[in-house]
Design a protein around this motif. Structure first.
Motif, mmCIF file in Angstrom:
data_model
loop_
_atom_site.group_PDB
_atom_site.id
_atom_site.type_symbol
_atom_site.label_atom_id
_atom_site.label_comp_id
_atom_site.label_asym_id
_atom_site.label_seq_id
_atom_site.Cartn_x
_atom_site.Cartn_y
_atom_site.Cartn_z
ATOM 1 N N ARG A 19 0.854 -1.177 0.000
ATOM 2 C CA ARG A 19 0.000 0.000 0.000
ATOM 3 C C ARG A 19 0.891 1.229 0.000
ATOM 4 N N LEU A 20 0.808 1.979 -1.075
ATOM 5 C CA LEU A 20 1.566 3.215 -1.181
ATOM 6 C C LEU A 20 0.744 4.375 -0.641
ATOM 7 N N SER A 21 1.440 5.309 -0.012
ATOM 8 C CA SER A 21 0.808 6.519 0.491
ATOM 9 C C SER A 21 1.464 7.730 -0.144
ATOM 10 N N CYS A 22 0.688 8.764 -0.317
ATOM 11 C CA CYS A 22 1.188 10.033 -0.841
ATOM 12 C C CYS A 22 0.663 11.118 0.087
ATOM 13 N N LYS A 23 1.577 11.748 0.804
ATOM 14 C CA LYS A 23 1.206 12.815 1.734
ATOM 15 C C LYS A 23 1.359 14.144 1.024
ATOM 16 N N ALA A 24 0.297 14.933 1.030
ATOM 17 C CA ALA A 24 0.316 16.232 0.370
ATOM 18 C C ALA A 24 0.335 17.352 1.388
ATOM 19 N N SER A 25 0.951 18.431 1.024
ATOM 20 C CA SER A 25 0.881 19.640 1.828
ATOM 21 C C SER A 25 0.485 20.778 0.905
ATOM 22 N N GLY A 26 -0.245 21.731 1.450
ATOM 23 C CA GLY A 26 -0.741 22.813 0.617
ATOM 24 C C GLY A 26 -2.251 22.892 0.720
ATOM 25 N N ASN A 74 -9.104 13.494 1.979
ATOM 26 C CA ASN A 74 -8.817 14.920 1.872
ATOM 27 C C ASN A 74 -8.602 15.570 3.240
ATOM 28 N N TYR A 75 -9.274 15.057 4.244
ATOM 29 C CA TYR A 75 -9.123 15.644 5.579
ATOM 30 C C TYR A 75 -7.679 15.528 6.058
ATOM 31 N N ASN A 76 -7.042 14.404 5.736
ATOM 32 C CA ASN A 76 -5.670 14.166 6.165
ATOM 33 C C ASN A 76 -4.644 14.373 5.059
ATOM 34 N N TYR A 77 -5.082 14.927 3.938
ATOM 35 C CA TYR A 77 -4.169 15.259 2.836
ATOM 36 C C TYR A 77 -3.418 14.018 2.337
ATOM 37 N N MET A 78 -4.129 12.934 2.172
ATOM 38 C CA MET A 78 -3.496 11.687 1.771
ATOM 39 C C MET A 78 -4.141 11.087 0.525
ATOM 40 N N VAL A 79 -3.318 10.433 -0.271
ATOM 41 C CA VAL A 79 -3.777 9.615 -1.385
ATOM 42 C C VAL A 79 -3.108 8.254 -1.244
ATOM 43 N N TYR A 80 -3.843 7.199 -1.577
ATOM 44 C CA TYR A 80 -3.331 5.846 -1.393
ATOM 45 C C TYR A 80 -3.416 5.054 -2.700
ATOM 46 N N LEU A 81 -2.524 4.076 -2.803
ATOM 47 C CA LEU A 81 -2.593 3.119 -3.907
ATOM 48 C C LEU A 81 -2.413 1.736 -3.306
#
Length: 128
Positions: A19-26, A74-81
């Motif tokens: 499981r990949l995670s992508c943490k976004a800021s902005g 979106n609440y935690n600024y995350m996208v998963y694969l």
């Protein structure tokens, strides 16, 4: 501008999962359509998956359809694969990408050029 940092890569045997995670800021993350791409030995940059601003629309490449699922928080600024039934041909560097759109847009993008921001990538290695 959105900054992106991927994590979750690693080495697994064929048939395994990651499981990949992508943490976004902005502050504009919730207005961003997101995508996953990979760079493999066979292809320079290959589309994997895309998801709209609120997750209502997703799209996958034929190579991963039925095995990978993308989602976002979106609440935690995350996208998963979520990647299941991994095969050696899935080996590569996986990057997430962001493209700012409009609030609640269902637009998705399956080519690299529309995306404005990219993460550094995380390595996925699948052994047979």
């Amino acid at each position: 501008q959105v900054q992106l940092v991927e994590s979750g890569g690693g080495s697994v045997q064929a048939g395994g999962s990651l499981r990949l995670s992508c943490k976004a800021s902005g502050r504009t993350f919730s207005r961003c359509a997101m995508g996953w791409f990979r760079q493999t030995a066979a292809k320079e940059r290959e589309f994997v998956a895309a998801i709209s601003t609120n997750g209502g629309t997703t799209e996958y490449s034929d190579a991963v359809k039925g095995r990978f699922i993308t989602s976002r928080d979106n609440y935690n600024y995350m996208v998963y694969l979520q990647m299941d039934s991994l095969q050696p041909e899935d080996t590569g560097v996986y990057c997430c990408a962001a493209r700012q759109t409009n609030w609640s847009s269902q637009d998705i993008f399956t080519t690299a050029s529309p995306y404005e921001n990219w993460g550094q990538g995380t390595q996925v290695t699948v052994s047979s």
